[in-house]
Design a protein around this motif. Structure first.
Motif, PDB file in Angstrom:
ATOM      1  N   THR A 392       0.853  -1.197   0.000  1.00  0.00           N
ATOM      2  CA  THR A 392       0.000   0.000   0.000  1.00  0.00           C
ATOM      3  C   THR A 392       0.883   1.238   0.000  1.00  0.00           C
ATOM      4  O   THR A 392       2.039   1.194   0.420  1.00  0.00           O
ATOM      5  CB  THR A 392      -0.911   0.059   1.246  1.00  0.00           C
ATOM      6  N   ILE A 393       0.296   2.331  -0.469  1.00  0.00           N
ATOM      7  CA  ILE A 393       1.007   3.606  -0.422  1.00  0.00           C
ATOM      8  C   ILE A 393      -0.014   4.735  -0.521  1.00  0.00           C
ATOM      9  O   ILE A 393      -1.095   4.572  -1.108  1.00  0.00           O
ATOM     10  CB  ILE A 393       2.047   3.710  -1.557  1.00  0.00           C
ATOM     11  N   ASN A 394       0.324   5.857   0.065  1.00  0.00           N
ATOM     12  CA  ASN A 394      -0.557   7.018  -0.002  1.00  0.00           C
ATOM     13  C   ASN A 394      -0.426   7.722  -1.344  1.00  0.00           C
ATOM     14  O   ASN A 394       0.563   7.538  -2.079  1.00  0.00           O
ATOM     15  CB  ASN A 394      -0.221   7.999   1.121  1.00  0.00           C
ATOM     16  N   ARG A 395      -1.406   8.498  -1.672  1.00  0.00           N
ATOM     17  CA  ARG A 395      -1.337   9.328  -2.884  1.00  0.00           C
ATOM     18  C   ARG A 395      -0.153  10.283  -2.768  1.00  0.00           C
ATOM     19  O   ARG A 395       0.147  10.801  -1.690  1.00  0.00           O
ATOM     20  CB  ARG A 395      -2.634  10.124  -3.051  1.00  0.00           C
ATOM     21  N   GLY A 406      -2.030   4.204   3.459  1.00  0.00           N
ATOM     22  CA  GLY A 406      -2.423   4.448   2.089  1.00  0.00           C
ATOM     23  C   GLY A 406      -3.390   3.434   1.514  1.00  0.00           C
ATOM     24  O   GLY A 406      -4.139   2.758   2.223  1.00  0.00           O
ATOM     25  N   LEU A 407      -3.344   3.334   0.189  1.00  0.00           N
ATOM     26  CA  LEU A 407      -4.246   2.502  -0.597  1.00  0.00           C
ATOM     27  C   LEU A 407      -3.479   1.322  -1.189  1.00  0.00           C
ATOM     28  O   LEU A 407      -2.286   1.435  -1.463  1.00  0.00           O
ATOM     29  CB  LEU A 407      -4.848   3.321  -1.739  1.00  0.00           C
ATOM     30  N   GLY A 472     -11.086   3.263   1.243  1.00  0.00           N
ATOM     31  CA  GLY A 472     -10.077   2.256   0.928  1.00  0.00           C
ATOM     32  C   GLY A 472      -8.738   2.481   1.588  1.00  0.00           C
ATOM     33  O   GLY A 472      -7.790   1.712   1.351  1.00  0.00           O
ATOM     34  N   TYR A 473      -8.621   3.527   2.416  1.00  0.00           N
ATOM     35  CA  TYR A 473      -7.368   3.783   3.119  1.00  0.00           C
ATOM     36  C   TYR A 473      -7.225   2.822   4.300  1.00  0.00           C
ATOM     37  O   TYR A 473      -8.194   2.547   5.002  1.00  0.00           O
ATOM     38  CB  TYR A 473      -7.309   5.232   3.621  1.00  0.00           C
ATOM     39  N   VAL A 474      -6.006   2.347   4.498  1.00  0.00           N
ATOM     40  CA  VAL A 474      -5.731   1.380   5.561  1.00  0.00           C
ATOM     41  C   VAL A 474      -4.900   2.060   6.646  1.00  0.00           C
ATOM     42  O   VAL A 474      -3.995   2.844   6.353  1.00  0.00           O
ATOM     43  CB  VAL A 474      -4.972   0.157   5.007  1.00  0.00           C
ATOM     44  N   ARG A 475      -5.222   1.729   7.889  1.00  0.00           N
ATOM     45  CA  ARG A 475      -4.489   2.283   9.019  1.00  0.00           C
ATOM     46  C   ARG A 475      -4.098   1.128   9.952  1.00  0.00           C
ATOM     47  O   ARG A 475      -4.922   0.279  10.268  1.00  0.00           O
ATOM     48  CB  ARG A 475      -5.356   3.295   9.764  1.00  0.00           C
ATOM     49  N   ILE A 476      -2.829   1.076  10.358  1.00  0.00           N
ATOM     50  CA  ILE A 476      -2.379   0.062  11.305  1.00  0.00           C
ATOM     51  C   ILE A 476      -2.704   0.523  12.720  1.00  0.00           C
ATOM     52  O   ILE A 476      -2.398   1.658  13.093  1.00  0.00           O
ATOM     53  CB  ILE A 476      -0.864  -0.198  11.166  1.00  0.00           C
TER      54      ILE A 476
END
Length: 579
Positions: A392-395, A406-407, A472-476
């Motif tokens: 994943t990575i952010n825009r 990110g996505l 769709g953003y992921v957060r740990i």
């Protein structure tokens, strides 16, 4: 687009299922939902295309010396031919034990082009750690910087290694400057411990430049490589305390290069096609730098600015003064160290367009300080050795730090699952699971450990607990396993505990991670003595002999007993809660 509307509808319903991809609605314009991995039959095809296309461009710079792509092409052919002349069969594992120096760029290409598998080794490993990795991989050859040959000397007789290529810091730095640097490193700075590598049992030791010279009179034989041949064994920690090799196939690495390129392309296209410079301060033996710096750099015709010792912050900044850099991959520790040095703020950041953070959580305070100094926001991503690494990575058009990872990148699915393997609803906490062409084939010669982390439908269990939002953003939010993350490096408590428990003064012990302002997390060791005379300095000295620096305990606490479950298992979580 209809393709984008369907995931949005699923997200609005608050559910997550195999067909719902809510992240696609959040993709930047120009980033495709899928990439075509079949365009290259192997990683070698991709590299050789770049060597031809960018032959006259600088591929790497280190210690005021530059190598063009065409030079790496010629040198890697020579070194690859030399390796083939040793009679090594296709698929043989060849280790590299060096910091970020020009020889690393040549060595990776040479090993792959000769049809072999690269085994990346941390040059700061202790003999115990090195022995395990060489024996587990079955490496038959190693390319090692002479500064670390003394470590190899201690274990080589216990391994299958028959051929040693011995590099020195000045090898590729010019006919007069190279010997001068070697003299200073060996005799003035005393950075090369005395060593004597054994030549018995059919072993050979050849200097790097000699191997290039001899190989230059040979012809590199073409090897038929396919997408399912093994390109890298990338070692990571094991649940048993021993590191295990993530088996990365050629198609895994090709896929991740193309995924990263697709994500970066909208930003890169704004720069008009000029050659870019990326900072390669993260070690090339780490999967982040291997893909984000070396491989993506080759694909894009970038110049990698190699930093052999990023801990030397004044020297690092002095090097940066000589270049205008465009990309800066780093971990939070490095971003923070640079941002807190006043000299760094005086550099020219006018052409810096991408600061990508990974390997460990980027802290908001660090990201804000970096943005204030450079004007370029830190874009956080996420991945593992097992995913080659980017998942994943952010825009890239973020204006400020958002705290998410990110996505999912193109051709990648992320599922949030419970312990039973069921997909959870949007917003619910569960294990982050990853499926895509970049996911490893498995752990080298460890089918049981592979089965433990893979679902039947192809999803890999990351061991991290996260949530996904409607966009769709992921957060740990937590870590399922007991792994400790020190400056972007995985540290497994079991390994530390096994090492420490071998000390005669230790009855039992437990290692946990605790928050640390500098490295994100640090290792804390709890010990019950069997010898009351045991002192903290005794254990620290012992750990220095047995564990590489980032694994060593920063704190030691002696206790009369450790908390245990009713079946006698030490409760690390309870220890963490009392820290």
């Amino acid at each position: 687009m209809a393709q984008d509307r369907a995931p949005a509808a699923a997200a609005a319903a608050g559910t997550q299922n195999a067909g719902a991809k809510p992240w696609l609605q959040s993709y930047p314009a120009g980033v495709p939902a899928e990439i075509d991995v079949s365009v290259y039959g192997s990683l070698v095809e991709l590299l050789e295309e770049s060597f031809r296309k960018y032959a006259q461009r600088d591929a790497a710079a280190c210690m005021d010396r530059r190598l063009r792509f065409g030079e790496i092409d010629q040198m890697s052919q020579a070194l690859g031919a030399w390796l083939q002349a040793k009679g090594l069969a296709k698929g043989t594992r060849v280790a590299i034990m060096m910091p970020n120096v020009l020889q690393y760029m040549v060595a990776i290409a040479a090993i792959l082009r000769a049809g072999y598998t690269v085994v990346n080794v941390n040059p700061l490993y202790t003999p115990r750690e090195l022995e395990h990795q060489l024996k587990d991989s079955g490496a038959q050859a190693i390319i090692v910087l002479e500064n670390f040959a003394a470590t190899l000397e201690e274990v080589i007789a216990k391994t299958e290694v028959k051929h040693v290529v011995l590099a020195s810091l000045g090898d590729l730095l010019g006919w007069w400057r190279g010997p001068l640097i070697n003299f200073a490193v060996r005799h003035l700075k005393k950075m090369v411990p005395e060593f004597r590598l054994p030549l018995d049992a059919g072993r050979s030791v050849t200097r790097f430049n000699k191997a290039l010279e001899d190989g230059g009179r040979m012809t590199l034989k073409r090897v038929e490589l396919g997408p399912n041949d093994v390109a890298f064994l990338q070692y990571t920690g094991g649940t048993t305390g021993l590191s295990k090799g993530a088996t990365l196939l050629h198609r895994n690495v090709v896929a991740n290069i193309l995924q990263a390129e697709a994500w970066f392309q909208p930003m890169l296209s704004q720069l008009g096609g000029k050659q870019l410079t990326t900072v390669c301060a993260l070690p090339l033996y780490h999967i982040f730098a291997l893909t984000a710096c070396y491989m993506l750099g080759a694909r894009q015709g970038m110049m990698n600015l190699l930093i052999p010792n990023p801990r030397d912050i004044p020297g690092f900044i002095a090097t940066l003064q000589q270049y205008k850099v465009n990309m800066f991959p780093a971990v939070n520790t490095l971003f923070n160290a640079l941002a807190n040095d006043p000299a760094f703020a005086r550099l020219d950041f006018s052409e810096l367009v991408i600061s990508n953070g990974g390997g460990m959580a980027v802290q908001q305070a660090t990201a804000e300080k970096w943005l204030k100094i450079t004007g370029c926001p830190v874009v956080e991503g996420y991945g593992l050795s097992e995913t080659a690494p980017v998942a994943t990575i952010n825009r890239l058009d973020l204006k400020s730090f958002n705290g998410s990872i990110g996505l999912p990148v193109p051709s990648t699915d992320i599922a949030i699952r419970d312990d039973a393997g069921r997909d959870l609803a949007i917003g619910e906490r569960g294990e982050i699971c990853i499926r895509g062409p970049q996911v490893m084939a498995g752990y080298w010669n460890k089918p049981e450990e592979t089965a433990h982390v893979m679902y039947a439908d192809g999803f890999f269990k990351s061991g991290d607990i996260g949530v996904m939002d409607e966009q769709g953003y992921v957060r740990i939010v937590d870590r399922k396993k007991d792994m400790i993350l020190v400056s972007g490096f995985n540290v497994y408590p079991t390994e530390i505990e096994q090492v420490v428990s071998m000390h005669p003064g230790v009855l039992e012990c437990a290692a946990v991670g605790i928050p640390d302002a500098k490295s994100g997390e640090a290792v804390k060791l709890y010990v019950v003595k069997s010898d009351l005379a045991l002192a903290e300095e005794d254990l620290l000295a012992y750990c220095s002999e047995q564990l590489t620096a980032y694994k060593r305990p920063k704190y030691i606490e002696f206790r009369d007993e450790l908390p245990k479950s009713n079946v006698g298992k030490i409760l690390r979580r309870e220890l963490r809660s009392t820290t």
